[in-house]
Write a protein that holds these residues in place. Structure first.
Motif, PDB file in Angstrom:
ATOM      1  N   ALA A  42     -80.476 -15.226  16.840  1.00 57.95           N
ATOM      2  CA  ALA A  42     -80.934 -14.655  15.444  1.00 57.95           C
ATOM      3  C   ALA A  42     -82.133 -13.837  15.792  1.00 57.95           C
ATOM      4  N   PRO A  43     -82.624 -13.017  14.690  1.00 58.17           N
ATOM      5  CA  PRO A  43     -83.781 -12.198  14.980  1.00 58.17           C
ATOM      6  C   PRO A  43     -84.942 -13.018  15.237  1.00 58.17           C
ATOM      7  N   ASP A  44     -84.964 -14.171  14.927  1.00 56.83           N
ATOM      8  CA  ASP A  44     -86.246 -14.968  15.052  1.00 56.83           C
ATOM      9  C   ASP A  44     -86.166 -16.107  16.090  1.00 56.83           C
ATOM     10  N   ASP A  45     -85.070 -15.943  16.812  1.00 54.81           N
ATOM     11  CA  ASP A  45     -84.756 -16.936  17.994  1.00 54.81           C
ATOM     12  C   ASP A  45     -85.372 -16.791  19.128  1.00 54.81           C
ATOM     13  N   TRP A  46     -86.894 -17.227  19.214  1.00 56.65           N
ATOM     14  CA  TRP A  46     -87.709 -16.929  20.381  1.00 56.65           C
ATOM     15  C   TRP A  46     -87.353 -17.567  21.601  1.00 56.65           C
ATOM     16  N   TYR A  47     -86.761 -18.754  21.493  1.00 53.39           N
ATOM     17  CA  TYR A  47     -86.063 -19.424  22.535  1.00 53.39           C
ATOM     18  C   TYR A  47     -85.262 -18.852  23.373  1.00 53.39           C
ATOM     19  N   THR A  48     -84.304 -18.129  22.706  1.00 53.40           N
ATOM     20  CA  THR A  48     -82.928 -17.509  23.483  1.00 53.40           C
ATOM     21  C   THR A  48     -83.765 -16.390  24.334  1.00 53.40           C
ATOM     22  N   LEU A  49     -84.497 -15.739  23.639  1.00 50.41           N
ATOM     23  CA  LEU A  49     -85.110 -14.546  24.353  1.00 50.41           C
ATOM     24  C   LEU A  49     -85.785 -14.982  25.737  1.00 50.41           C
ATOM     25  N   ALA A  50     -86.445 -16.049  25.647  1.00 49.69           N
ATOM     26  CA  ALA A  50     -87.416 -16.597  26.718  1.00 49.69           C
ATOM     27  C   ALA A  50     -86.595 -16.976  27.616  1.00 49.69           C
ATOM     28  N   GLU A  51     -85.788 -17.741  27.223  1.00 50.69           N
ATOM     29  CA  GLU A  51     -84.647 -18.501  28.174  1.00 50.69           C
ATOM     30  C   GLU A  51     -83.792 -17.436  29.144  1.00 50.69           C
ATOM     31  N   SER A  52     -83.427 -16.523  28.241  1.00 47.41           N
ATOM     32  CA  SER A  52     -82.529 -15.310  28.911  1.00 47.41           C
ATOM     33  C   SER A  52     -83.622 -14.522  29.834  1.00 47.41           C
ATOM     34  N   ALA A  53     -84.791 -14.219  29.421  1.00 48.91           N
ATOM     35  CA  ALA A  53     -85.592 -13.673  30.531  1.00 48.91           C
ATOM     36  C   ALA A  53     -85.748 -14.602  31.771  1.00 48.91           C
ATOM     37  N   GLU A  54     -85.977 -15.929  31.489  1.00 46.64           N
ATOM     38  CA  GLU A  54     -86.231 -16.768  32.759  1.00 46.64           C
ATOM     39  C   GLU A  54     -85.207 -16.854  33.629  1.00 46.64           C
ATOM     40  N   MET A  55     -83.857 -16.933  32.834  1.00 46.91           N
ATOM     41  CA  MET A  55     -82.633 -16.755  33.946  1.00 46.91           C
ATOM     42  C   MET A  55     -82.685 -15.519  34.761  1.00 46.91           C
ATOM     43  N   CYS A  56     -82.959 -14.550  34.115  1.00 43.53           N
ATOM     44  CA  CYS A  56     -83.110 -13.202  35.043  1.00 43.53           C
ATOM     45  C   CYS A  56     -84.195 -13.160  35.954  1.00 43.53           C
ATOM     46  N   PHE A  57     -85.203 -13.640  35.449  1.00 40.16           N
ATOM     47  CA  PHE A  57     -86.359 -13.715  36.562  1.00 40.16           C
ATOM     48  C   PHE A  57     -85.982 -14.752  37.806  1.00 40.16           C
ATOM     49  N   LYS A  58     -85.331 -15.785  37.658  1.00 36.92           N
ATOM     50  CA  LYS A  58     -85.145 -16.503  38.466  1.00 36.92           C
ATOM     51  C   LYS A  58     -84.178 -16.012  39.586  1.00 36.92           C
ATOM     52  N   LYS A  59     -83.206 -15.082  39.089  1.00 37.29           N
ATOM     53  CA  LYS A  59     -82.275 -14.556  39.916  1.00 37.29           C
ATOM     54  C   LYS A  59     -82.529 -13.242  40.452  1.00 37.29           C
ATOM     55  N   GLY A  60     -83.950 -12.726  39.883  1.00 39.39           N
ATOM     56  CA  GLY A  60     -84.340 -11.350  40.215  1.00 39.39           C
ATOM     57  C   GLY A  60     -83.655 -10.210  39.811  1.00 39.39           C
ATOM     58  N   VAL A  61     -82.890 -10.183  38.705  1.00 36.37           N
ATOM     59  CA  VAL A  61     -81.984  -9.271  37.963  1.00 36.37           C
ATOM     60  C   VAL A  61     -82.417  -8.721  36.696  1.00 36.37           C
ATOM     61  N   ASN A  62     -82.334  -7.503  36.431  1.00 36.22           N
ATOM     62  CA  ASN A  62     -82.542  -7.198  34.888  1.00 36.22           C
ATOM     63  C   ASN A  62     -84.040  -7.144  34.811  1.00 36.22           C
ATOM     64  N   LEU A  63     -84.961  -6.969  35.540  1.00 35.68           N
ATOM     65  CA  LEU A  63     -86.304  -7.474  35.178  1.00 35.68           C
ATOM     66  C   LEU A  63     -87.045  -6.642  34.079  1.00 35.68           C
ATOM     67  N   LYS A  64     -86.745  -5.348  34.032  1.00 33.22           N
ATOM     68  CA  LYS A  64     -87.244  -4.769  32.974  1.00 33.22           C
ATOM     69  C   LYS A  64     -87.068  -5.206  31.538  1.00 33.22           C
ATOM     70  N   GLU A  65     -85.648  -5.258  31.497  1.00 29.14           N
ATOM     71  CA  GLU A  65     -85.177  -5.691  30.212  1.00 29.14           C
ATOM     72  C   GLU A  65     -85.525  -7.208  29.713  1.00 29.14           C
ATOM     73  N   ALA A  66     -85.596  -8.047  30.812  1.00 31.86           N
ATOM     74  CA  ALA A  66     -86.076  -9.463  30.627  1.00 31.86           C
ATOM     75  C   ALA A  66     -87.350  -9.626  30.205  1.00 31.86           C
ATOM     76  N   LYS A  67     -88.224  -8.876  30.812  1.00 32.31           N
ATOM     77  CA  LYS A  67     -89.538  -8.752  30.330  1.00 32.31           C
ATOM     78  C   LYS A  67     -89.852  -8.313  28.879  1.00 32.31           C
ATOM     79  N   GLN A  68     -88.980  -7.253  28.439  1.00 34.78           N
ATOM     80  CA  GLN A  68     -89.033  -6.941  27.078  1.00 34.78           C
ATOM     81  C   GLN A  68     -88.646  -8.164  26.384  1.00 34.78           C
ATOM     82  N   TRP A  69     -87.517  -8.797  26.835  1.00 36.25           N
ATOM     83  CA  TRP A  69     -87.196 -10.034  25.821  1.00 36.25           C
ATOM     84  C   TRP A  69     -88.183 -11.064  25.715  1.00 36.25           C
ATOM     85  N   LEU A  70     -88.799 -11.223  27.006  1.00 39.80           N
ATOM     86  CA  LEU A  70     -90.073 -12.154  26.865  1.00 39.80           C
ATOM     87  C   LEU A  70     -91.208 -11.852  25.953  1.00 39.80           C
TER      88      LEU A  70
END
Length: 133
Positions: A42-70
């Motif tokens: 959902a547009p206001d789902d802050w948790y999914t954005l942060a969780e998805s960013a965390e997944m990418c950060f942990k794997k070291g992938v898609n960092l630019k987009e993940a930072k935008q999500w965060l």
């Protein structure tokens, strides 16, 4: 014989370059899962954005987009979880002062919600960042 070795070497290099370009063109599974979760959120789902960013950060992938999500997650809601993820992100880039600030913000938000919340893990992360300064 020398021509055969040169031809074989060129063929091997060409195959390697093609495989690298194919790998770069297709996202990894973590990125695919994260993008799928974000697209369904959902547009206001802050948790999914942060969780998805965390997944990418942990794997070291898609960092630019993940930072935008965060960043978007934190704009939607200042959460302890998102601040901790931001701290981890900054630590990985050796931005220790920003990491400490994020961890402290995370601790403050936890304590506002529950004064007796366990913040030992965050304190350990702060200590680690302080030692790197």
């Amino acid at each position: 014989m020398k021509t055969l070795i040169q031809t074989s070497a060129l063929a091997l290099i060409a195959v390697f370059m093609m495989s690298v370009s194919v790998m770069a063109a297709s996202p990894d599974k973590t990125t695919e899962k994260a993008r799928e979760a974000v697209s369904k959120a959902a547009p206001d789902d802050w948790y999914t954005l942060a969780e998805s960013a965390e997944m990418c950060f942990k794997k070291g992938v898609n960092l630019k987009e993940a930072k935008q999500w965060l960043d978007t997650s934190l704009q939607i809601k200042e959460s302890a979880f998102a601040h901790e993820v931001a701290g981890d992100y900054y630590m990985s880039y050796k931005l220790y002062e920003k990491a400490i600030t994020s961890y402290v913000n995370s601790m403050k938000l936890l304590k506002q919600k529950d004064f007796y919340a366990d913040t030992d893990a965050l304190q350990a992360k702060i200590d680690k960042a302080n030692k790197k300064l």
